[in-house]
Design an enzyme around this catalytic site. Structure first.
Site, PDB file in Angstrom:
ATOM      1  CD  GLU A   1      -2.611   1.578   0.156  1.00 14.52           C
ATOM      2  OE1 GLU A   1      -3.401   0.745  -0.298  1.00 14.52           O
ATOM      3  OE2 GLU A   1      -2.435   2.705  -0.390  1.00 14.52           O
TER       4      GLU A   1
ATOM      5  N   GLY B   1      -6.940   0.746   3.367  1.00 15.31           N
ATOM      6  CA  GLY B   1      -8.392   0.775   3.164  1.00 15.31           C
ATOM      7  C   GLY B   1      -8.783   1.456   1.869  1.00 15.31           C
ATOM      8  N   GLY B   2      -7.860   2.217   1.271  1.00 13.68           N
ATOM      9  CA  GLY B   2      -8.123   2.812  -0.049  1.00 13.68           C
ATOM     10  C   GLY B   2      -9.176   3.904  -0.042  1.00 13.68           C
ATOM     11  CB  THR B   3     -11.154   5.217  -2.912  1.00 11.38           C
ATOM     12  OG1 THR B   3     -10.003   5.186  -3.756  1.00 11.38           O
ATOM     13  CG2 THR B   3     -12.000   6.432  -3.223  1.00 11.38           C
ATOM     14  CB  CYS B   4     -14.386   2.489   0.147  1.00 14.18           C
ATOM     15  SG  CYS B   4     -15.930   2.277   1.021  1.00 14.18           S
TER      16      CYS B   4
ATOM     17  CG  HIS C   1     -47.920  -1.612   8.619  1.00 13.77           C
ATOM     18  ND1 HIS C   1     -48.123  -0.687   7.615  1.00 13.77           N
ATOM     19  CD2 HIS C   1     -48.407  -1.055   9.759  1.00 13.77           C
ATOM     20  CE1 HIS C   1     -48.712   0.378   8.122  1.00 13.77           C
ATOM     21  NE2 HIS C   1     -48.895   0.190   9.421  1.00 13.77           N
TER      22      HIS C   1
HETATM   23  C1  LIG Z   1     -16.426  10.607  -2.960  1.00 12.85           C
HETATM   24  C2  LIG Z   1     -16.670   9.156  -3.229  1.00 12.85           C
HETATM   25  C3  LIG Z   1     -17.753   8.526  -2.670  1.00 12.85           C
HETATM   26  C4  LIG Z   1     -17.989   7.182  -2.925  1.00 12.85           C
HETATM   27  N1  LIG Z   1     -19.086   6.588  -2.364  1.00 12.85           N
HETATM   28  C5  LIG Z   1     -19.345   5.290  -2.616  1.00 12.85           C
HETATM   29  C6  LIG Z   1     -20.460   4.645  -2.035  1.00 12.85           C
HETATM   30  O1  LIG Z   1     -21.225   5.245  -1.302  1.00 12.85           O
HETATM   31  N2  LIG Z   1     -20.660   3.339  -2.312  1.00 12.85           N
HETATM   32  C7  LIG Z   1     -19.817   2.617  -3.117  1.00 12.85           C
HETATM   33  O2  LIG Z   1     -20.046   1.433  -3.343  1.00 12.85           O
HETATM   34  N3  LIG Z   1     -18.740   3.215  -3.685  1.00 12.85           N
HETATM   35  C8  LIG Z   1     -18.486   4.516  -3.447  1.00 12.85           C
HETATM   36  N4  LIG Z   1     -17.378   5.106  -3.989  1.00 12.85           N
HETATM   37  C9  LIG Z   1     -16.496   4.286  -4.850  1.00 12.85           C
HETATM   38  C10 LIG Z   1     -15.576   3.394  -3.994  1.00 12.85           C
HETATM   39  O3  LIG Z   1     -14.885   4.167  -3.050  1.00 12.85           O
HETATM   40  C11 LIG Z   1     -14.583   2.702  -4.919  1.00 12.85           C
HETATM   41  O4  LIG Z   1     -15.263   2.105  -5.988  1.00 12.85           O
HETATM   42  C12 LIG Z   1     -13.826   1.607  -4.157  1.00 12.85           C
HETATM   43  O5  LIG Z   1     -13.079   2.162  -3.105  1.00 12.85           O
HETATM   44  C13 LIG Z   1     -12.898   0.903  -5.134  1.00 12.85           C
HETATM   45  O6  LIG Z   1     -12.119  -0.002  -4.442  1.00 12.85           O
HETATM   46  P1  LIG Z   1     -10.772  -0.530  -5.084  1.00 12.85           P
HETATM   47  O7  LIG Z   1     -10.335  -1.637  -4.209  1.00 12.85           O
HETATM   48  O8  LIG Z   1     -10.978  -0.801  -6.504  1.00 12.85           O
HETATM   49  O9  LIG Z   1      -9.754   0.706  -5.019  1.00 12.85           O
HETATM   50  P2  LIG Z   1      -9.337   1.724  -3.904  1.00 12.85           P
HETATM   51  O10 LIG Z   1     -10.276   1.703  -2.770  1.00 12.85           O
HETATM   52  O11 LIG Z   1      -9.121   3.022  -4.595  1.00 12.85           O
HETATM   53  O12 LIG Z   1      -7.955   1.152  -3.368  1.00 12.85           O
HETATM   54  C14 LIG Z   1      -6.811   1.130  -4.149  1.00 12.85           C
HETATM   55  C15 LIG Z   1      -5.600   1.209  -3.230  1.00 12.85           C
HETATM   56  O13 LIG Z   1      -4.437   0.945  -3.986  1.00 12.85           O
HETATM   57  C16 LIG Z   1      -3.409   1.819  -3.590  1.00 12.85           C
HETATM   58  N5  LIG Z   1      -2.470   1.925  -4.697  1.00 12.85           N
HETATM   59  C17 LIG Z   1      -2.742   2.396  -5.949  1.00 12.85           C
HETATM   60  N6  LIG Z   1      -1.656   2.302  -6.734  1.00 12.85           N
HETATM   61  C18 LIG Z   1      -0.691   1.751  -5.965  1.00 12.85           C
HETATM   62  C19 LIG Z   1       0.657   1.401  -6.203  1.00 12.85           C
HETATM   63  N7  LIG Z   1       1.210   1.562  -7.401  1.00 12.85           N
HETATM   64  N8  LIG Z   1       1.380   0.895  -5.180  1.00 12.85           N
HETATM   65  C20 LIG Z   1       0.817   0.705  -3.969  1.00 12.85           C
HETATM   66  N9  LIG Z   1      -0.450   0.995  -3.685  1.00 12.85           N
HETATM   67  C21 LIG Z   1      -1.203   1.524  -4.665  1.00 12.85           C
HETATM   68  C22 LIG Z   1      -4.148   3.110  -3.296  1.00 12.85           C
HETATM   69  O14 LIG Z   1      -3.383   3.942  -2.444  1.00 12.85           O
HETATM   70  C23 LIG Z   1      -5.408   2.591  -2.635  1.00 12.85           C
HETATM   71  O15 LIG Z   1      -5.255   2.480  -1.227  1.00 12.85           O
HETATM   72  C24 LIG Z   1     -17.105   6.450  -3.739  1.00 12.85           C
HETATM   73  C25 LIG Z   1     -15.982   7.078  -4.298  1.00 12.85           C
HETATM   74  C26 LIG Z   1     -15.767   8.411  -4.056  1.00 12.85           C
HETATM   75  C27 LIG Z   1     -14.562   9.058  -4.653  1.00 12.85           C
END
Ligand SMILES: Cc1cc2nc3c(=O)[nH]c(=O)nc-3n(C[C@H](O)[C@H](O)[C@H](O)COP(=O)(O)OP(=O)(O)OC[C@H]3O[C@@H](n4cnc5c(N)ncnc54)[C@H](O)[C@@H]3O)c2cc1C
Length: 458
Positions: free
Chosen positions: A34, A39-42, A441
């Site tokens: 990482e 935990g990434g984006t979510c 209900h």
């Molecule tokens: C504002 C917002 C609100 C959202 N709300 C919702 C919602 O309510 N419900 C829903 O289902 N989805 C929602 N989403 C979408 C959801 O967050 C994403 O679809 C989901 O997090 C994708 O998961 P993922 O595992 O594909 O990637 P991510 O969660 O993005 O994780 C990818 C990880 O990889 C890491 N990474 C990337 N490249 C490298 C590298 N080269 N080396 C090491 N690490 C790396 C990143 O740092 C990141 O931690 C929302 C998105 C946003 C932006």
């Protein structure tokens, strides 16, 4: 010398950590990498923090409406943005730490922190270290895309990540993008007390939804005082004495908006441009998404792509399902496929939009004989009791095999009620099964059988 593993996972978003746990639990030596927050984006800049803030905004709205419920509040309702942010940071931080602690405590799993790049089809570099494995899983997610707005180099702007640092009330927040991210931020900041203008390049908000859904959402947001500028094909940003001037060429409304802050919420791009894909020979499509087959294998044997980076889903639940598909195929001899998945998602404006399957427009385009029913939320007792009657429900059924094709529930509880429809779709059952179910209900779901009673030819 490369450090040997059985599997390397890049990214700790919604697929990577669960996959690491399954593979390590099966006795494989796993490395997971990482580069930012666990935990990434979510967890850090997407679902969890935004829904936490949506909850604060809902509380503010309800407090302002308290007199309608016979509740008397002492003084004018104000929002303390520092406390909104602190609450958000606490909830999202706990999730991130939870993922980190879990991964670092897993037997057979080594956690690396740093940017990972493929060196070859079997090797990954993290900083000065090279790791190698027969299996590599890419779960690198995406980030905010910068839309083609002239003058962005002249002004400062926010995206979904930098919005997470906002602990003050913007005087006037201009948002470029009328999709789900723009609308959620727009409504919450309006409820916090900002003036908000949403600028959409297309003719309507959430353009992939049906026109009636998109129109109803626009009306709901406008009723809260959000300014809408659609058909803004040409947008230009420049500095202004009072903040940022955003010039738009909309057919309606003044040509300039002077805002204090600008949020760009016009699309996402996959994190695949700095991953060394070329060195490993992994193919991407024209938008940068890694191309995968129905079991999420890339064109290079031994490399899989999961989550948002494969372009097969842009949600947490689709990324997690990608993990389930890969794990089932690799470990359980269970041939799960992406094509088994029914499109489903929610839009967390208030009232929320719950969506499953096809839209009315998609059904019409498909040309198949279909039935449709709609019902306003004013007919739902639960909605009336809660004082939340905005929105409507719509359901579409195949006229020949009686299976449900799709549904939209824009209304209070729509984010949960949609699941009773989704589950019948997964069961492949006739709509009559749901029509004859006795729901509890008073709920929103209780009216779904009644809704089905009103089906008419499309
Ligand atoms: C504002 C917002 C609100 C959202 N709300 C919702 C919602 O309510 N419900 C829903 O289902 N989805 C929602 N989403 C979408 C959801 O967050 C994403 O679809 C989901 O997090 C994708 O998961 P993922 O595992 O594909 O990637 P991510 O969660 O993005 O994780 C990818 C990880 O990889 C890491 N990474 C990337 N490249 C490298 C590298 N080269 N080396 C090491 N690490 C790396 C990143 O740092 C990141 O931690 C929302 C998105 C946003 C932006």
């Amino acid at each position: 010398m490369a450090t040997q593993f059985d599997a390397i996972i890049i990214g700790t978003g919604q697929a990577g950590p669960s996959l690491a746990a399954r593979l390590a639990g099966a006795g494989m030596r796993v490395a997971i990498i990482e580069r930012k927050r666990f935990g990434g984006t979510c967890v850090n800049t997407g679902c969890i923090p935004t829904k936490t803030m949506v909850a604060s905004a809902y509380a503010a709205r309800l407090a302002r409406r308290s007199a309608e419920y016979g509740v008397v509040l002492g003084a004018e309702v104000t929002v303390d943005m520092r406390r909104v942010k602190a609450r958000k940071d606490e909830i999202s931080g706990r999730s991130s730490t939870g993922v980190e602690t879990w991964l670092k405590g897993l037997a057979n799993c080594t956690v690396y922190q740093g940017h990972a790049r493929l060196e070859s089809p079997r090797e990954v570099r993290v900083g000065s270290e090279v790791l190698s494995a027969e299996k590599i899983f890419l779960d690198v997610g995406g980030r905010a895309a910068t839309p083609p707005v002239a003058g962005l180099d002249q002004v400062s702007f926010l995206d979904n990540s930098s919005m997470m640092q906002v602990d003050f009330l913007p005087r006037h927040l201009a948002i470029v993008g009328g999709g789900y991210i723009g609308l959620e931020f727009g409504q919450m900041f309006r409820r916090f007390g900002s003036e908000v203008t949403i600028i959409e390049m297309g003719p309507r908000l959430v353009s992939h939804e049906d026109e009636d859904v998109s129109k109803a959402i626009r009306e709901i947001l406008e009723a809260e005082g959000i300014h809408m500028r659609v058909n803004a094909e040409c947008i230009r940003a420049s500095r202004h004495a009072n903040g940022i001037q955003v010039s738009v060429n909309c057919t309606e409304g003044p040509p300039d908006i002077v805002a204090s802050h600008l949020l760009l919420a016009a699309g996402r791009r996959p994190n695949t441009d700095d991953l060394g894909l070329d060195r490993a020979g992994v193919a991407r499509d024209a938008h940068g998404f890694i191309t995968v087959d129905d079991e999420l294998r890339t064109n290079v044997p031994g490399i899989w792509a999961l989550g948002e980076c494969n372009g097969r889903g842009a949600f947490t639940h689709t990324a997690y399902n990608d993990f389930e598909i890969v794990a089932a195929n690799l470990l359980d001899n269970d041939p799960r496929r992406v094509s088994d998945r029914i499109p489903a998602y929610n839009l967390y404006v208030d009232p929320p939009l719950g969506r499953a399957g096809m839209t009315e427009a998609e059904v019409r385009r498909s040309g198949r004989p279909a039935l449709m029913a709609t019902m306003p939320m004013t007919r739902v007792g639960r909605a009336r009791e809660k004082g939340e009657t905005l929105g409507f429900m719509k359901i579409l059924v195949d006229a020949e095999n009686k299976k449900i094709l799709g549904a939209s529930i824009l209304g209070t509880g729509g984010d949960e009620a949609i699941h009773c429809i989704l589950d019948i779709m997964y069961a492949g059952a006739s709509f009559t099964v749901l029509q004859r179910a006795v729901h509890i209900h008073p709920t929103v779901s209780e009216l779904v059988p009644t809704l089905l009673g009103g089906l008419k030819p499309l």
